[in-house]
Design a protein around this motif. Sequence first.
Motif, PDB file in Angstrom:
ATOM      1  N   GLY A 192       0.595  -3.062 -10.965  1.00  9.97           N
ATOM      2  CA  GLY A 192       1.260  -1.541 -12.491  1.00  9.97           C
ATOM      3  C   GLY A 192       1.959  -1.397 -11.738  1.00  9.97           C
ATOM      4  O   GLY A 192       2.436  -0.136 -11.272  1.00  9.97           O
ATOM      5  N   LYS A 193       2.849  -0.601 -12.701  1.00 17.18           N
ATOM      6  CA  LYS A 193       3.678  -0.650 -12.971  1.00 17.18           C
ATOM      7  C   LYS A 193       3.749   0.876 -13.094  1.00 17.18           C
ATOM      8  O   LYS A 193       5.315   1.875 -13.405  1.00 17.18           O
ATOM      9  CB  LYS A 193       4.929  -0.839 -14.269  1.00 17.18           C
ATOM     10  CG  LYS A 193       5.787  -2.344 -13.696  1.00 17.18           C
ATOM     11  CD  LYS A 193       5.974  -2.315 -14.946  1.00 17.18           C
ATOM     12  CE  LYS A 193       6.723  -3.763 -14.960  1.00 17.18           C
ATOM     13  NZ  LYS A 193       7.001  -4.661 -15.884  1.00 17.18           N
ATOM     14  N   CYS A 194       3.067   1.936 -13.580  1.00 13.71           N
ATOM     15  CA  CYS A 194       2.774   3.724 -13.367  1.00 13.71           C
ATOM     16  C   CYS A 194       2.626   4.038 -12.437  1.00 13.71           C
ATOM     17  O   CYS A 194       1.324   5.297 -12.531  1.00 13.71           O
ATOM     18  CB  CYS A 194       1.594   3.583 -14.449  1.00 13.71           C
ATOM     19  SG  CYS A 194       3.175   2.972 -15.876  1.00 13.71           S
ATOM     20  N   VAL A 195       2.318   3.693 -11.435  1.00 14.62           N
ATOM     21  CA  VAL A 195       2.071   4.855 -10.537  1.00 14.62           C
ATOM     22  C   VAL A 195       2.498   5.631 -10.159  1.00 14.62           C
ATOM     23  O   VAL A 195       4.412   5.548 -10.329  1.00 14.62           O
ATOM     24  CB  VAL A 195       2.084   3.763  -8.749  1.00 14.62           C
ATOM     25  CG1 VAL A 195       1.848   4.879  -7.926  1.00 14.62           C
ATOM     26  CG2 VAL A 195       1.167   2.529  -9.080  1.00 14.62           C
ATOM     27  N   ARG A 196       1.597   7.177 -10.023  1.00 14.81           N
ATOM     28  CA  ARG A 196       2.398   8.520 -10.142  1.00 14.81           C
ATOM     29  C   ARG A 196       1.696   8.966  -9.076  1.00 14.81           C
ATOM     30  O   ARG A 196       2.025   8.808  -8.090  1.00 14.81           O
ATOM     31  CB  ARG A 196       1.379   9.288 -11.397  1.00 14.81           C
ATOM     32  CG  ARG A 196       1.879   7.863 -12.909  1.00 14.81           C
ATOM     33  CD  ARG A 196       0.619   8.827 -13.877  1.00 14.81           C
ATOM     34  NE  ARG A 196       0.874   8.253 -15.330  1.00 14.81           N
ATOM     35  CZ  ARG A 196       0.306   6.986 -15.842  1.00 14.81           C
ATOM     36  NH1 ARG A 196       0.625   6.687 -14.594  1.00 14.81           N
ATOM     37  NH2 ARG A 196       0.776   7.011 -17.341  1.00 14.81           N
ATOM     38  N   THR A 197       2.499  10.091  -9.174  1.00 15.21           N
ATOM     39  CA  THR A 197       2.013  11.948  -8.167  1.00 15.21           C
ATOM     40  C   THR A 197       0.674  12.041  -8.690  1.00 15.21           C
ATOM     41  O   THR A 197       0.534  12.304  -9.574  1.00 15.21           O
ATOM     42  CB  THR A 197       2.782  12.559  -8.622  1.00 15.21           C
ATOM     43  OG1 THR A 197       2.878  13.418  -9.432  1.00 15.21           O
ATOM     44  CG2 THR A 197       4.177  12.277  -7.957  1.00 15.21           C
TER      45      THR A 197
END
Length: 219
Positions: free
Chosen positions: A164-169
């Motif tokens: 997944g390219k949208c790992v967030r804080t």
Amino acid sequence: MMVQKTSGIYQLTQIPAIYAAFQRMLGGERARQELVATHIRPAPGARVLDFGCGSGAILPYLGPVEYVGIDLNADHIAQAKAVFGDRGTFYAGDFGSLPVEQHGTFDLVVCLGVLHHLDDARVRELVMMARRYLAADGRFVAVDPVFEPGQAFVARWLAKLDSGKCVRTAPQYAGLVKGGFGNSTTTVRHDLLSLPYSHCITSANATTGGPRRPNVLDS
Ligand SMILES: C[S@@+](CC[C@H](N)C(=O)[O-])C[C@H]1O[C@@H](n2cnc3c(N)ncnc32)[C@H](O)[C@@H]1O
């Protein structure tokens, strides 16, 4: 938009048996037990909707619930139906395509390992859908890898490697969920898997977020 790496080893994780073996190797079983006991906490008989359910791996840990799962990956859904077809209802398709008229509202909408595959616009869409499907006292719970200040180097590296390219804080997950519910809380756990890995559990209550959007279920 779904934002996902799809080449090489990432393609292998699309195959249900390989994904399951990978999860077992990392301690996914214990992680699921802990997630259910501490964060999901379904009451007996609860109605649970699972967005991006994969092959339904969470279902055996939920206890006696009424379960509906939906996933884009038709192979995962075929596997889910083969293994858990008598314990839940499964649909292949985008989370937005659930046939709403066939189901009432839910006590829990869970979303395990999915938000980090979706860009912000799609997460907002998912959160609004979740809100529509939840009963007035229902809860939303999402679990995703997270970038967290001070996390172990390996945990950060694995989050970067995720398909997944949208790992967030955590504040980023919290903000997106709060946008739909008017409230959200996050808990970051570094201890769920048998290797250094950081998860963010983001939850929200349907109660405190103002009036729910109109829904065919309300008419
Ligand atoms: C990392 S897997 C997690 C699967 C499962 N929740 C679990 O915990 O084992 C992410 C899942 O999200 C699904 N997914 C991604 N985008 C989706 C969408 N727009 N609608 C439904 N499912 C989606 C993928 O097909 C994949 O099975």
